[in-house]
Motif scaffolding. Structure first.
Motif, short mmCIF file in Angstrom:
data_model
loop_
_atom_site.label_atom_id
_atom_site.label_comp_id
_atom_site.label_asym_id
_atom_site.label_seq_id
_atom_site.Cartn_x
_atom_site.Cartn_y
_atom_site.Cartn_z
N ASP A 8 49.53 30.99 34.71
CA ASP A 8 48.84 32.16 34.18
C ASP A 8 49.30 32.33 32.73
O ASP A 8 50.42 32.79 32.48
CB ASP A 8 49.18 33.39 35.03
CG ASP A 8 48.61 34.69 34.46
OD1 ASP A 8 48.27 34.73 33.25
OD2 ASP A 8 48.51 35.67 35.22
N HIS B 35 49.47 35.58 28.18
CA HIS B 35 50.14 35.94 26.92
C HIS B 35 50.44 34.72 26.06
O HIS B 35 51.14 34.83 25.06
CB HIS B 35 51.43 36.71 27.21
CG HIS B 35 51.18 37.97 27.97
ND1 HIS B 35 50.74 39.13 27.37
CD2 HIS B 35 51.27 38.24 29.29
CE1 HIS B 35 50.59 40.06 28.29
NE2 HIS B 35 50.90 39.56 29.47
N SER C 44 48.45 40.80 39.28
CA SER C 44 47.18 40.19 39.71
C SER C 44 47.43 38.92 40.53
O SER C 44 46.66 38.60 41.44
CB SER C 44 46.30 39.88 38.50
OG SER C 44 46.96 39.03 37.60
N SER D 221 55.10 39.02 31.32
CA SER D 221 54.46 40.08 30.56
C SER D 221 55.37 41.26 30.23
O SER D 221 55.13 41.95 29.25
CB SER D 221 53.20 40.57 31.29
OG SER D 221 53.50 40.87 32.63
N GLY E 217 37.68 39.12 29.32
CA GLY E 217 37.38 38.03 30.24
C GLY E 217 38.54 37.06 30.40
O GLY E 217 39.65 37.31 29.92
N ASN F 5 42.64 35.33 38.83
CA ASN F 5 43.82 35.06 39.67
C ASN F 5 43.51 35.25 41.15
O ASN F 5 43.96 34.48 42.00
CB ASN F 5 44.99 35.94 39.23
CG ASN F 5 45.68 35.37 38.01
OD1 ASN F 5 45.55 34.19 37.71
ND2 ASN F 5 46.41 36.22 37.30
N THR G 184 37.41 39.08 34.18
CA THR G 184 38.78 39.51 33.88
C THR G 184 39.77 38.49 34.44
O THR G 184 39.45 37.72 35.34
CB THR G 184 39.14 40.88 34.54
OG1 THR G 184 39.25 40.69 35.96
CG2 THR G 184 38.12 41.96 34.25
N GLY G 185 40.97 38.53 33.90
CA GLY G 185 42.04 37.68 34.40
C GLY G 185 42.44 38.06 35.82
O GLY G 185 42.84 37.22 36.62
N THR H 67 43.54 34.23 29.58
CA THR H 67 42.72 35.44 29.48
C THR H 67 42.15 35.55 28.06
O THR H 67 42.69 34.99 27.11
CB THR H 67 43.48 36.72 29.87
OG1 THR H 67 44.53 36.94 28.94
CG2 THR H 67 44.03 36.63 31.26
N ASP I 234 53.60 32.91 35.85
CA ASP I 234 53.22 33.32 34.50
C ASP I 234 53.84 32.31 33.53
O ASP I 234 54.92 31.78 33.82
CB ASP I 234 53.85 34.68 34.15
CG ASP I 234 53.16 35.88 34.78
OD1 ASP I 234 52.39 35.70 35.73
OD2 ASP I 234 53.43 37.01 34.32
N HIS J 224 52.86 38.35 37.51
CA HIS J 224 51.98 39.50 37.25
C HIS J 224 51.36 40.04 38.53
O HIS J 224 51.09 39.29 39.47
CB HIS J 224 50.87 39.05 36.29
CG HIS J 224 50.04 40.17 35.75
ND1 HIS J 224 48.81 40.47 36.27
CD2 HIS J 224 50.28 41.05 34.76
CE1 HIS J 224 48.30 41.50 35.59
NE2 HIS J 224 49.17 41.86 34.67
N LYS K 227 43.19 39.32 25.36
CA LYS K 227 44.46 39.54 24.65
C LYS K 227 44.35 38.85 23.28
O LYS K 227 43.64 39.35 22.43
CB LYS K 227 45.60 39.07 25.54
CG LYS K 227 45.76 40.06 26.70
CD LYS K 227 46.73 39.69 27.77
CE LYS K 227 46.76 40.82 28.79
NZ LYS K 227 47.24 40.42 30.12
C1 LIG Z 1 46.75 40.91 31.50
C2 LIG Z 1 47.22 39.91 32.49
C3 LIG Z 1 46.36 39.48 33.52
C4 LIG Z 1 45.04 40.11 33.78
O1 LIG Z 1 44.11 39.78 32.82
P1 LIG Z 1 42.89 40.80 32.55
O2 LIG Z 1 41.91 40.00 31.82
O3 LIG Z 1 43.49 41.91 31.75
O4 LIG Z 1 42.42 41.27 33.88
C5 LIG Z 1 46.80 38.47 34.34
N1 LIG Z 1 48.02 37.95 34.20
C6 LIG Z 1 48.88 38.37 33.25
C7 LIG Z 1 50.23 37.74 33.15
C8 LIG Z 1 48.51 39.38 32.38
O5 LIG Z 1 49.35 39.83 31.46
#
Ligand SMILES: *Cc1c(COP(=O)(O)O)cnc(C)c1O
Length: 400
Positions: A215, A218, A146, A190, A255, A119, A114-115, A246, A186, A144, A249
């Motif tokens: 990051d 998006h 995370s 988001s 992942g 992070n 996962t993202g 990521t 980011d 974000h 999305k």
């Molecule tokens: C969704 C998101 C994440 C986390 O990614 P996942 O794969 O959903 O865990 C990290 N950073 C940003 C900006 C996000 O929008």
């Protein structure tokens, strides 16, 4: 005291959330991710997924997932450092490194489940290089959750800079004496949909000898002519870039990956605990991702990105808002700030009654007093579907 006191504390805290209109609920979806979804048995038109290219239920990706399971099995069985590192992960990492190599010299990539985990790994890993006194992290205000949690795991001082404010960041960097400096942001925010000034951020990192962690949750797949994301969008290339994309999305599966200089990746493999101490993602997912990257890079991805851009334009030009505010954004994330939690929920519920699913986003995800509808558009939507939403919002704004 027994468990009674614990449970009564929990009950009180939940009651407080309810009083503040902050209680969240989950809806059960009984169909694949697409504009039309079955929610609690009812057909709804959804404007809330991050499936920006409509790949989550693409026939080629679905077939690749099934094929991946037949080739590699369902589960990886162990962490990457033990026996879970499959040929499918290797192929995915090589594919992603090649894809990002125009922007990251000596590129190597590392895949994650996962993202969120990626992070945590970047921030905890890179701040463990030289010890706490040697590391400083500069973090964009709207980063974000995370990334924020990654900083909680990180060693070293964290300084927050205001949203898109490169002047303040420059002042902070100029005063910094730490040896390792990390600027973290980011690319596309988001909850706002606007884009960080990555070109200016990278210039600052060059001037003040810092790394730039981007990051691109998006942006990957959506930004840039061939879907390489924010770095392609800005035309950036530097060894200072540490890129996180990521894959759940726009890529439509699950992942994430980090792409950076070979040595940086090797350090994460050796030392990043969120990479080391977790079971590797299913190799079937990695196999499916090869096919979604193929789609992203090719003519179909290009077509889908062009259609999405058209929908964004249609949405923005069609809205007639007075008291609510459409956030300045060119991306698929098109938030409308309504203000109070109560009002945002009311609008979201009114749309739901018309079969339109648009989530209300409230604090702590966004700042107090800026509760909003978070509309996300996808290349899977038709112009007609977007028009239905525009008309409904215009009508509600005039009547509420
Ligand atoms: C969704 C998101 C994440 C986390 O990614 P996942 O794969 O959903 O865990 C990290 N950073 C940003 C900006 C996000 O929008």
């Amino acid at each position: 005291m027994g468990a009674d006191s614990l449970l009564s504390d929990v009950q009180q805290s939940l009651d407080l959330l309810r009083d503040q209109q902050l209680l969240r609920s989950r809806r059960e979806v009984d169909s694949p991710c697409s504009p039309h979804v079955l929610v609690n048995g009812r057909d709804m038109l959804a404007f809330c997924s991050n499936d920006y290219l409509g790949l989550a239920a693409h026939p080629l990706v679905i077939d690749a997932l099934a094929e991946g399971a037949r080739i590699y099995g369902a589960g990886s069985g162990a962490s990457h450092m033990v026996s879970g590192h499959s040929r499918a992960h290797v192929l995915l990492e090589e594919r992603l490194a090649g894809f990002l190599s125009p922007h990251v010299p000596s590129a190597r990539s590392l895949s994650f489940s996962t993202g969120y985990m990626a992070n945590l790994a970047i921030l905890s890993g890179l701040t463990a290089l030289k010890g706490a006194d040697h590391t400083a992290v500069f973090s964009e205000e709207l980063n974000h959750a995370s990334l924020i949690d990654g900083m909680r795991l990180a060693r070293g001082a964290v300084t927050v800079y205001p949203h898109r404010d490169t002047r303040t960041l420059e002042r902070q960097l100029a005063q910094c004496t730490a040896r390792t400096r990390l600027v973290v942001t980011d690319s596309v925010f988001s909850m706002d949909g606007d884009v960080a000034p990555l070109d200016r951020l990278l210039s600052l990192c060059q001037r003040y000898d810092a790394w730039l962690i981007v990051d691109d949750a998006h942006g990957f797949g959506v930004l840039g002519g061939s879907g390489r994301g924010a770095l392609e969008h800005f035309g950036l290339r530097s060894e200072r870039l540490i890129y996180m994309g990521t894959l759940g999305k726009a890529a439509g599966v699950a992942g994430a990956f980090v792409c950076a200089h070979d040595l940086v990746i090797e350090w994460l493999v050796q030392r990043a605990r969120p990479y080391i101490y977790t079971t590797a993602a299913s190799p079937a997912l990695a196999h499916a991702l090869l096919s979604s990257i193929q789609l992203i890079e090719g003519a179909e991805g290009r077509r889908r990105r062009a259609h999405l851009a058209q929908l964004v334009k249609q949405f923005r030009e069609g809205l007639r808002l007075s008291s609510w505010k459409l956030v300045a954004s060119d991306t698929a994330i098109q938030p409308i700030v309504v203000g109070s939690n109560e009002q945002a929920l009311r609008v979201s519920m009114a749309l739901e009654q018309q079969g339109l699913w648009v989530p209300a986003i409230r604090p702590p995800t966004v700042a107090e007093g800026t509760a909003r509808l978070r509309v996300t558009l996808s290349a899977g939507h038709t112009g007609q579907q977007v028009q239905t939403l525009v008309d409904a919002i215009n009508h509600l704004q005039a009547s509420l």
